[in-house]
Structures are given as C-alpha cells and as structure tokens.
Design an enzyme around this catalytic site. Sequence first.
Site, PDB file in Angstrom:
ATOM      1  N   GLY A 244       0.842  -1.192   0.000  1.00 39.77           N
ATOM      2  CA  GLY A 244       0.000   0.000   0.000  1.00 39.77           C
ATOM      3  C   GLY A 244       0.872   1.233   0.000  1.00 39.77           C
ATOM      4  O   GLY A 244       2.035   1.192  -0.416  1.00 39.77           O
ATOM      5  N   GLU A 267       5.661  -3.266   0.927  1.00 43.32           N
ATOM      6  CA  GLU A 267       5.771  -2.934  -0.505  1.00 43.32           C
ATOM      7  C   GLU A 267       4.978  -1.655  -0.681  1.00 43.32           C
ATOM      8  O   GLU A 267       3.748  -1.673  -0.621  1.00 43.32           O
ATOM      9  CB  GLU A 267       5.147  -4.024  -1.377  1.00 43.32           C
ATOM     10  CG  GLU A 267       5.758  -5.398  -1.244  1.00 43.32           C
ATOM     11  CD  GLU A 267       7.102  -5.529  -1.916  1.00 43.32           C
ATOM     12  OE1 GLU A 267       7.526  -4.598  -2.628  1.00 43.32           O
ATOM     13  OE2 GLU A 267       7.746  -6.559  -1.691  1.00 43.32           O
ATOM     14  N   CYS A 302       1.864   0.606  -8.643  1.00 43.99           N
ATOM     15  CA  CYS A 302       2.990   1.113  -7.829  1.00 43.99           C
ATOM     16  C   CYS A 302       4.237   1.332  -8.669  1.00 43.99           C
ATOM     17  O   CYS A 302       5.000   2.248  -8.429  1.00 43.99           O
ATOM     18  CB  CYS A 302       3.277   0.146  -6.697  1.00 43.99           C
ATOM     19  SG  CYS A 302       3.550  -1.527  -7.259  1.00 43.99           S
ATOM     20  N   GLU A 401       3.536  10.599  -5.566  1.00 46.65           N
ATOM     21  CA  GLU A 401       2.906   9.503  -6.302  1.00 46.65           C
ATOM     22  C   GLU A 401       1.454   9.881  -6.596  1.00 46.65           C
ATOM     23  O   GLU A 401       0.654  10.038  -5.678  1.00 46.65           O
ATOM     24  CB  GLU A 401       2.957   8.234  -5.448  1.00 46.65           C
ATOM     25  CG  GLU A 401       2.459   7.029  -6.195  1.00 46.65           C
ATOM     26  CD  GLU A 401       2.451   5.778  -5.343  1.00 46.65           C
ATOM     27  OE1 GLU A 401       2.055   5.841  -4.172  1.00 46.65           O
ATOM     28  OE2 GLU A 401       2.822   4.719  -5.875  1.00 46.65           O
TER      29      GLU A 401
HETATM   30  P1  NAD Z   1      -3.347   2.404   1.383  1.00 46.92           P
HETATM   31  O1  NAD Z   1      -2.033   2.460   2.029  1.00 46.92           O
HETATM   32  O2  NAD Z   1      -4.296   3.502   1.614  1.00 46.92           O
HETATM   33  O3  NAD Z   1      -4.124   1.081   1.808  1.00 46.92           O
HETATM   34  C1  NAD Z   1      -3.544  -0.190   1.694  1.00 46.92           C
HETATM   35  C2  NAD Z   1      -4.161  -1.104   2.732  1.00 46.92           C
HETATM   36  O4  NAD Z   1      -3.860  -0.592   4.020  1.00 46.92           O
HETATM   37  C3  NAD Z   1      -5.682  -1.203   2.654  1.00 46.92           C
HETATM   38  O5  NAD Z   1      -6.064  -2.531   2.938  1.00 46.92           O
HETATM   39  C4  NAD Z   1      -6.141  -0.267   3.744  1.00 46.92           C
HETATM   40  O6  NAD Z   1      -7.388  -0.596   4.292  1.00 46.92           O
HETATM   41  C5  NAD Z   1      -5.046  -0.428   4.782  1.00 46.92           C
HETATM   42  N1  NAD Z   1      -4.900   0.753   5.637  1.00 46.92           N
HETATM   43  C6  NAD Z   1      -5.161   2.046   5.323  1.00 46.92           C
HETATM   44  N2  NAD Z   1      -4.939   2.846   6.391  1.00 46.92           N
HETATM   45  C7  NAD Z   1      -4.532   2.040   7.396  1.00 46.92           C
HETATM   46  C8  NAD Z   1      -4.166   2.265   8.751  1.00 46.92           C
HETATM   47  N3  NAD Z   1      -4.174   3.494   9.274  1.00 46.92           N
HETATM   48  N4  NAD Z   1      -3.790   1.203   9.493  1.00 46.92           N
HETATM   49  C9  NAD Z   1      -3.783  -0.040   8.977  1.00 46.92           C
HETATM   50  N5  NAD Z   1      -4.140  -0.311   7.716  1.00 46.92           N
HETATM   51  C10 NAD Z   1      -4.499   0.705   6.924  1.00 46.92           C
HETATM   52  O7  NAD Z   1      -3.030   2.182  -0.155  1.00 46.92           O
HETATM   53  P2  NAD Z   1      -4.075   2.086  -1.340  1.00 46.92           P
HETATM   54  O8  NAD Z   1      -4.604   3.436  -1.593  1.00 46.92           O
HETATM   55  O9  NAD Z   1      -5.020   0.950  -1.108  1.00 46.92           O
HETATM   56  O10 NAD Z   1      -3.124   1.624  -2.548  1.00 46.92           O
HETATM   57  C11 NAD Z   1      -2.334   2.502  -3.216  1.00 46.92           C
HETATM   58  C12 NAD Z   1      -0.910   2.471  -2.717  1.00 46.92           C
HETATM   59  O11 NAD Z   1      -0.409   1.140  -2.741  1.00 46.92           O
HETATM   60  C13 NAD Z   1       0.031   3.260  -3.583  1.00 46.92           C
HETATM   61  O12 NAD Z   1       0.867   4.043  -2.785  1.00 46.92           O
HETATM   62  C14 NAD Z   1       0.825   2.194  -4.307  1.00 46.92           C
HETATM   63  O13 NAD Z   1       2.084   2.598  -4.746  1.00 46.92           O
HETATM   64  C15 NAD Z   1       0.889   1.124  -3.310  1.00 46.92           C
HETATM   65  N6  NAD Z   1       1.168  -0.180  -3.944  1.00 46.92           N
HETATM   66  C16 NAD Z   1       2.426  -0.700  -3.825  1.00 46.92           C
HETATM   67  C17 NAD Z   1       2.742  -1.906  -4.433  1.00 46.92           C
HETATM   68  C18 NAD Z   1       4.125  -2.485  -4.307  1.00 46.92           C
HETATM   69  O14 NAD Z   1       4.265  -3.689  -4.518  1.00 46.92           O
HETATM   70  N7  NAD Z   1       5.130  -1.712  -3.964  1.00 46.92           N
HETATM   71  C19 NAD Z   1       1.775  -2.586  -5.163  1.00 46.92           C
HETATM   72  C20 NAD Z   1       0.504  -2.032  -5.278  1.00 46.92           C
HETATM   73  C21 NAD Z   1       0.212  -0.826  -4.647  1.00 46.92           C
END
Ligand code: NAD
Length: 498
Positions: A244, A267, A302, A401
């Site tokens: 995330g 990641e 990502c 990003e």
């Molecule tokens: P996000 O960080 O908002 O959420 C990811 C996950 O974390 C979700 O399941 C969400 O419910 C949970 N989450 C959110 N806030 C939280 C908290 N305070 N405590 C615990 N869990 C929490 O990310 P997103 O918007 O779902 O996805 C986009 C991001 O993911 C982008 O930054 C992207 O680059 C990244 N991403 C990285 C990869 C990689 O392999 N490096 C792959 C895909 C996406």
Amino acid sequence: MAAKTLEDWQKMRDGLSYRNQAFIDGKYVDAVSGKTFENVSPIDGRVLAKVAECDKEDVDLAVKAARRAFEAGTWSEAAPAHRKAVLLKLARLVQENSEELALLEALDMGKPVMMAKNVDMAGVANNFQWYGEAIDKIYDEIAPTGPAGLGLITREPLGVIGAVVPWNFPLMMSAWKLAPMLATGNSVVLKPAEQSPLTGIRLAELAMEAGIPEGVLNVLPGFGETAGQALGMHMDVDAISFTGSTEVGKYFLQYSGKSNMKAIWLECGGKSPNIIMKDAPNLDAAAQAAGMAIFFNSGQVCLASSRLLVEEGIKDEFLEKVKAVGKFMQPGDPLDPKTMMGTMVDKSQTKRVMGYIEAGQKEGAKLVLGGKQVRQNTGGEYIEPTIFDNVKNDMKIAQEEIFGPVLSTLTFKDTEEALKIANDSIYGLYANLWTNDLTKAHKMARKIRAGSVNINNTNGGGLVMPFGGYKQSGIGRDGSLHALDKFTQMKATYIALG
Ligand code: NAD
C-alpha cells in the site's frame, strides 16, 4: 468457445451473487458488530453489496482461529508435497473460475474485465502454482561445524501472518502474499482494501475447496484505521506483509513497535523513472512501452513509469509517439472486451488525481494531452490519459505519487544528469532505461537506486524476479524464492557428537 461480448459480461453481471461476509475459521460470518459498508462500483456508482465491516473483535477471532490451526499442525506440519498438491488445486480452481473472479474485480475497482482475466487472474493462478511447485524442492542446510558436532540450519513457518493489501490489483496482491505464506505452512489473516473486498472473500471458498484446512486462511473485509490497525497492533500476530502507500507502511512500523515487535514487510509507493537515451534501440517500441507503463490500470500501479526522462534532442519526436498511445487508450466501459483503460477506483481517487492535474498546471508544467474527467454521464470515475511536458523534478507532479494516468515529462542532457534526476526521489521501486550501449546500460543500472532496473523493457521479468523497493518504497521483496525468507524463521540446532 467464442470470446465473451459486452452483452455476455453484462448478462453474467446481472446473474452474479456476491459473497459479502468475513471468512473466519472455515465459515462465512457477519462482523461481530453486525455492521456493514457499501461496496460501490466505480463503473457507474451502483452499490454492488453491503459487506461485513470487521473491526478489533473480528480480528481477534480470526487470529485465534489462525493460531489454533497453526498449533494443530494439519497445515503447518504437513509434508511439503501435500501443501504443493493443495496449492496446485487452488491454482486450477482460480483458472476454472477466472471469468467470475475477473468480473468481480472489474466491477469492484473498474479495471477492464479482459485485463482482469488475462493479467490478474492468470497471475493469481500462476502464483499459487509457482510457490506450490517450489515448496517440495527446497532443502535446508548443514553447517560446516567439523566432526565434533552436527549443525542443522532449518526453516520453520513464522506462525500467524497478517496480509494487508491495496485495491489496484486486489486478488493479485493477495496471491503474491498468500502463495509463499501458505506454501511455507503459515496461517494467514487477509485484509483486503475496503474499496475492493469481493475477490478476496470469494477466494476463501476456493481455498477451502482446494483443501486448505479451517482457520489457515481467514479473510476480514473492513477499513484500514479499524481492522487494519487492529491486525497491526495484535499481540499474537507474528508478521505483517503490507502492500500500500508509504504513509500507511510507516504506521505498520509504529504498530509493531507499540505491540509485540512483529516483523513488518512493506511494498509501498513509487515514482519510477523511465529513461530514454538517444541511442535507444527502437524508439517506437520504447514509446509504446512508455505509454502502457503509465496508462495501464489507469496508472494505478505502484511501479508505473510516471516520470518520463528523455534525452534532449529527441524529446518532441518521442513525446508525439507517447501521445499516440495515450489517444488510443481512451477510457471505456470496463465490461467491453475492447476497452484498454477503465476507471479510477473511487470518487476520492478521482478527486486526488484531478487535484494533481490542477497542481501541475499551476506549477507551470505544460499539459499536452488529456487532463479531464470523461464519461461522467455514466456515474463512473473516468479520467483521460494525461501528459505533462516541461516538468521540473522539484514539482509536485514529479515528486509525489499520483497513482493515476498522469505522465510527467522531463529532459536531460547526459547520463549524469539522467541519473541525478532519476535518483532525486524519496522512492526507489522500479526504473527503466532504454539504450543500445551495453556498457552504459550496466554502469547506469548500478547507479540507479531502485529495487528493479529494466533495460530496454518495462516489465521486469515476472514472478521469477524479486520485486520490492529501495528507500521509502519498502522493506523486503515479493516474488521469486526470496519471498519465502520473509515468512519463515531460521532455526539453528546443534548436536554435540564428541
Ligand atoms: P493504502 O495504504 O491507503 O491502503 C492499503 C491497505 O492498508 C488497505 O487494505 C487499507 O485498508 C489499509 N490501511 C489504510 N490505512 C490504514 C491504517 N491506518 N492502518 C492499517 N491499515 C491501513 O493504499 P491504497 O490506496 O489501497 O493503494 C495505493 C498504494 O499502494 C500506492 O501508494 C501504491 O504505490 C501502493 N502499492 C504498492 C505496491 C508495491 O508492490 N510496492 C503494489 C501495489 C500498490
């Protein structure tokens, strides 16, 4: 069998039933609180389902079930050959159900259904197959202790692992984690993103059918600040594997420090440079790849190549070619098999991306393609492929990003400047470099601070290569046999023979 038409997919959608509960200890259950949240499709704003909204109590139940299953040993102590057979069956079940899973993914987060089928679901099946096939071919070690003893270095599963995943490739990101976690004998609690819970919930059923024992795979839909945080803070979770944003990745490091020092694997985000040298072997191929690398999945990737760095002198010619790709990738109905680009995941993502497009213009970058929301009459979240020229690397659109179909174009005069711009980022996930000069390619690849560097391509080689970030793009690697290291514990057993 004839390929499905738009009407076929719509008909299939109309007959779908949605699994909408949590999956704990082998059963579908409501959240303890009885609460649900609306799962809205970004294709047209329709509510697909009311989904169980899990929180702390549900996390606790799932972790207890996972621990019981782990200690019972039916999975954690099963022969690797058995785990292989189950994972291979799960891979087959994903393939057999790939149209339904692809449709759920398309409806849930707005990606084209054909891409969901051919890229995401093919990738999900491949993950379970690959780690399943690998797991009974890995040997442990004997240390060179000399005749006085026998030193065994063995790997054991960690125990209960939390997998917290994003919405951009919902089931694929889950499979990247679940396949090596399950192959090594762990019990897992999966928390899908609140925007895209449907395929993770459905996968639990297929996993049971494949023979994963009760309690070994639990799925908890819910929000980050509640269910996600409770998993991160839980005293009986041994590790979290998170994909995330960088911001939330940092929260997990804090959760670990405030609870039981669980291992945290991250990641996170990226702002990948795509460097085009004048001597690139084929500028048409490079431009085609550059366009796909930012507009695929509406840029919600990502590793998206969101910074295009072009050597002075070829920029105008090259940019025209990339613009042609953008024009071709206009957003359409994700259920139409011809559609190349779908929607943003939800309204807030549309707002965020449009905010960056506005910021780019205010900072003085030149908008040369797109920049608008389209198809608004559908009630869906569509943004045109968008390209900025004359971007400076200190602008917001070059540093942050965006996670949308927005490309920032910069120029450089020599390799030194290209490297300086490429590395001037808090991220270090992925980079691409196009050149015909092998020596230059190797020298530059060594200097690029990123987990993956691709020469004359943007695709990174797939599952056989480790994937993860330098700097604030993360900690640890997914993919390849190296992913197994994260989900096992090393044990040193020394037997005195003297
Ligand atoms: P996000 O960080 O908002 O959420 C990811 C996950 O974390 C979700 O399941 C969400 O419910 C949970 N989450 C959110 N806030 C939280 C908290 N305070 N405590 C615990 N869990 C929490 O990310 P997103 O918007 O779902 O996805 C986009 C991001 O993911 C982008 O930054 C992207 O680059 C990244 N991403 C990285 C990869 C990689 O392999 N490096 C792959 C895909 C996406």
